[in-house]
Design a protein around this motif. Structure first.
Motif, PDB file in Angstrom:
ATOM      1  N   LYS A   6      16.668  13.258 -37.765  1.00  0.00           N
ATOM      2  CA  LYS A   6      16.947  11.998 -37.067  1.00  0.00           C
ATOM      3  C   LYS A   6      17.551  12.304 -35.705  1.00  0.00           C
ATOM      4  CE  LYS A   6      20.002   8.670 -35.783  1.00  0.00           C
ATOM      5  NZ  LYS A   6      21.394   8.673 -35.318  1.00  0.00           N
ATOM      6  N   GLY A 150      23.935   1.463 -35.703  1.00  0.00           N
ATOM      7  CA  GLY A 150      23.948   2.847 -36.190  1.00  0.00           C
ATOM      8  C   GLY A 150      23.038   3.055 -37.392  1.00  0.00           C
ATOM      9  N   ASP A 153      20.648   6.159 -38.963  1.00  0.00           N
ATOM     10  CA  ASP A 153      21.138   7.187 -39.891  1.00  0.00           C
ATOM     11  C   ASP A 153      20.736   6.823 -41.320  1.00  0.00           C
ATOM     12  OD1 ASP A 153      22.458   8.461 -37.802  1.00  0.00           O
ATOM     13  OD2 ASP A 153      24.368   7.452 -38.186  1.00  0.00           O
ATOM     14  N   VAL A 208      31.884   6.648 -35.254  1.00  0.00           N
ATOM     15  CA  VAL A 208      30.470   6.284 -35.131  1.00  0.00           C
ATOM     16  C   VAL A 208      29.545   7.448 -35.421  1.00  0.00           C
ATOM     17  CG1 VAL A 208      30.801   4.455 -33.455  1.00  0.00           C
ATOM     18  CG2 VAL A 208      30.541   6.798 -32.669  1.00  0.00           C
TER      19      VAL A 208
END
Ligand code: ADP
Ligand code: ASP
Ligand code: MG
Length: 403
Positions: A6, A150, A153, A208
């Protein structure tokens, strides 16, 4: 081997960076691996898209918001695919819906319900490098959803899990997970390994570097994560089960989170069921409540209930509660967004008493006032004045010998 990689927005911020990522992906392919790549949107694209929506209205429709912000990942995935083609390798970009990521209907923070891997498997068998738009999915009614900020992920870890990948590599702009946010704590050190539980606490504290739901997913399905830099070849941080870690430090990380607001309901009648009413109404709106403190007032017939939510959820929370005031026979709802949460995490806390006392003393010595406290087995958090958060992190980082 099948490897899921990723790349975050900070690793895809420009065309040059996309070319760099293409070369890294190709290198992994050349080593004989099958590769599934999950991408975030380029740089600050998602923030910019959200800003546009709020220029039109202060309360954009959430379905439309998802329609808008899911486009960022479509741009980066297509560009990365082209960059890989340009180097002579086979690749195909796919949206969340094309790879069959089915979610619930909670727009802007949807949860993955299932993934149909047929399409990815077909493309892999055709020798393609598969590039998946992170952060997005689709409901059974075919509406596009996003998984919360976010969320790429989470896409990566979910895919690693269902595809039974060898590893899930999360590439970002730092070398790994540090003892504190390297932007704030200059002397922070990189950790070679960290447990899921510590990482979960860190993520819930607002670090984060890895998304909270992604870590939950990884723990639940035992996906080992390698978090590392996309700018060099250094080993990063391995995130895995605690049993695999030899010597756990008492405190492994200090974190701060400015994305929080404190909401107080003043003069709530002291009777059973009240807290249930308050928090179930918030939960119905998908609002996540974090720290909760209830304090008795002088007359002992009423309470003040304070809790924290993220800034995004502040307005909606206040509105929900204002509507409930008569039912709660409470007097008013007040909010304070001039606060930040400072926390310490470490699995070693379980066996070392006195960690909280030392934390409070260190803050007290610097005249940093603590508004709220919450603890778990391996974490202590304090709400402090926002302007003091950076100082607090630095004091704790050196006070607990993390440098
Ligand atoms: P990406 O674009 O790759 O998703 P993020 O900005 O979401 O990257 O996350 C990486 C950032 O997380 C780093 O630049 C770093 O400043 C920040 N960060 C916060 N806390 C930590 C920590 N404890 N260790 C490493 N990075 C941290
Ligand atoms: N682009 C999305 C965000 O900025 C998802 C992600 O980066 O993981 O939140
Ligand atoms: Mg991120």
């Amino acid at each position: 081997m099948l490897i899921v990689q990723k790349y975050g927005g900070s690793s895809l911020a420009s065309i040059e960076m996309i070319k760099n990522v293409a070369n890294r992906v190709i290198k992994t392919r050349k080593q004989g691996n099958k590769v599934v790549v999950v991408v975030s949107a380029m740089g600050d694209t998602t923030d910019e898209l959200i800003e546009k929506a709020y220029k039109i209205t202060s309360s954009p429709n959430k379905r439309e918001l998802d329609m808008l912000i899911s486009t960022g990942e479509q741009i980066s995935s297509a560009l990365l695919s082209m960059a890989i083609h340009h180097e002579g390798y086979k690749a195909i970009s796919l949206t969340g819906s094309q790879v069959g990521i089915i979610t619930d209907t909670m727009h802007t923070k949807a949860r993955i319900k299932g993934i149909d891997t047929k399409r990815i498997e077909k493309e892999l068998s055709l020798d393609n490098i598969v590039i998946v738009c992170g952060f997005q999915g689709i409901t059974v009614d075919e509406d596009i959803t996003t998984l919360g900020r976010g969320g790429s992920d989470t896409t990566a870890i979910a895919l690693a899990s269902v595809l039974d990948a060898e590893t899930c590599e999360i590439y970002t702009d730092v070398d790994g997970v540090y003892t504190g946010d390297p932007r704030i704590v200059k002397k922070a050190k990189k950790l070679d390994v960290i447990s899921y539980d510590e990482m979960l606490e860190m993520a819930s504290l607002g670090s984060v570097v890895l998304n909270l739901r992604a870590v939950e997913f990884a723990k639940k399905y035992g996906v080992v994560i390698h978090l590392r830099s996309s700018f060099n070849d250094k080993e990063g941080t391995i995130i895995c089960e605690e049993v695999n870690i030899m010597e756990a430090p008492v405190v492994s990380e200090i974190a701060s989170d400015e994305n929080c607001t404190k909401i107080t309901i003043v003069g709530v009648k002291d009777k059973p069921g009240i807290a249930g009413t308050i928090f179930s109404h918030l939960a119905d709106k998908g609002i996540n409540v974090d720290m909760i403190v209830q304090g008795a007032s002088l007359d002992e017939k009423t309470n003040n209930i304070s809790f924290t939510v993220t800034r995004d959820d502040m307005n909606e929370s206040v509105n929900v509660l204002k509507g409930l005031l008569p039912k709660l026979s409470a007097t008013e709802v007040i909010h304070d967004d001039n606060v930040a949460k400072v926390s310490m995490v470490g699995v070693g806390m379980r066996s070392h008493p006195g960690v909280a006392a030392k934390m409070f003393s260190l803050l007290g010595e610097r005249n940093i006032n603590i508004h709220m406290i919450s603890t778990s087995e391996i974490k202590i958090s304090c709400i402090v004045e926002k302007g003091k958060a950076v100082e607090a992190v630095r004091i704790l980082h050196s006070g607990f010998g993390l440098e």
